[in-house]
Write an enzyme that holds these catalytic residues in place. Structure first.
Site, short mmCIF file in Angstrom:
data_model
loop_
_atom_site.label_atom_id
_atom_site.label_comp_id
_atom_site.label_asym_id
_atom_site.label_seq_id
_atom_site.Cartn_x
_atom_site.Cartn_y
_atom_site.Cartn_z
N LYS A 290 0.85 -1.19 0.00
CA LYS A 290 0.00 0.00 0.00
C LYS A 290 0.88 1.24 0.00
O LYS A 290 1.76 1.39 0.84
CB LYS A 290 -0.88 0.00 1.24
N ASP B 73 -3.42 4.32 -1.76
CA ASP B 73 -4.35 4.75 -0.70
C ASP B 73 -4.31 6.27 -0.55
O ASP B 73 -3.66 6.78 0.35
CB ASP B 73 -3.91 4.04 0.60
N LYS C 150 -7.26 8.16 -0.58
CA LYS C 150 -8.52 8.54 0.09
C LYS C 150 -9.10 9.84 -0.46
O LYS C 150 -9.25 10.84 0.26
CB LYS C 150 -8.29 8.70 1.59
N ASN D 240 -16.85 16.14 -9.80
CA ASN D 240 -16.11 16.40 -11.03
C ASN D 240 -14.60 16.28 -10.82
O ASN D 240 -13.89 15.69 -11.64
CB ASN D 240 -16.49 17.80 -11.54
#
Ligand code: C5P
Length: 232
Positions: free
Chosen positions: A30, A57, A59, A65
């Site tokens: 990750k 990752d 987030k 858009n």
């Protein structure tokens, strides 16, 4: 059994390659904000070239858009798994999926949404986010919304994984950070669990960071995690 995902939370590429060198197998790693924002997209390509699978990752959480356009770019990097925050809403998640599909050349990366961070307690959630629910109900709500948006699964703690499978189905994946070896330091995490408990409580993938990366012998720690996770 899916490989444990190892969180490469290192400040620079030198530390990453020093960590990866002693492993004689391909890992599922990750790359989070810490590494990506220090080293930029090149680090993704370099790790990919070594043959490892990658969960990027970052987030994402912004207007639909913007997230759609950003996902288009991430899809081109050829990573295997990416994520957004479910708190960004159903429209944002649908837009993320569209962007990912538009940017993918063939197989699109899996897309999951963070429900509540594993560093968040129920008290914090109720006081700071003003969500008048139990933590479990908030996580289940986000999971259902994520499923309705068409995503592949969620990030949650081990403690909610089984309930999510009951509500959203076994094939809806549950990626669970906050994993510690028995007796290990919990650091800043709050909702932690061991790999064997994660297996019995419905995790599809476990994310392990410091329990391996900060171990005296990371290869040995990784093997311990695998053994507990696979139940050998
Ligand atoms: O070192 P540790 O095992 O606690 O690392 C957990 C990793 O998983 C970190 O990279 C953290 O950013 C990430 N993560 C998390 N909780 C979430 C989503 C991601 O801890 N809900």
């Amino acid at each position: 059994m899916n490989k444990p995902i190892i969180a490469l939370d290192f400040p620079n590429e030198k530390e990453v390659f020093k960590f990866l060198k002693p492993f004689d197998e391909k890992l599922f790693v990750k790359i989070g904000m810490e590494l990506f924002f220090q080293e930029g997209p090149d680090i993704v390509r370099e790790i990919k070239d070594l043959g490892h699978d990658i969960f990027l990752d970052l987030k994402l959480h912004d207007i639909p858009n913007t997230v759609q356009s950003a996902m288009k770019g991430l899809a081109r990097m050829g990573v295997d798994l990416v994520n957004v925050h479910a708190a960004g809403g159903k429209k944002m998640m649908e837009a993320a999926l569209e962007g990912l599909e538009a940017g993918s050349n063939g197989k699109r990366p899996m897309l999951i949404a963070v429900t509540q961070l594993t560093s968040t307690t129920e008290e914090q959630m109720q006081k700071e986010q003003r969500i008048p629910l139990t933590l479990m109900d908030s996580v289940l709500h986000y999971a259902q919304m994520t499923k309705e948006a068409g995503l592949d699964g969620v990030v949650c703690s081990v403690h909610e994984a089984k309930n999510i499978a009951d509500v959203c189905g076994e094939e809806f994946i549950r990626v669970t950070p906050g994993i510690r070896l028995p007796g290990g330091d919990v650091h800043d995490q709050k909702r932690v669990a061991t790999p064997d408990f994660a297996r019995s409580n419905g995790s599809s993938y476990i994310v392990v960071g410091r329990a391996v990366t900060k171990a005296e012998n990371p290869v040995e720690a990784y093997k311990n995690v695998c053994q507990l996770w696979e139940g050998n």
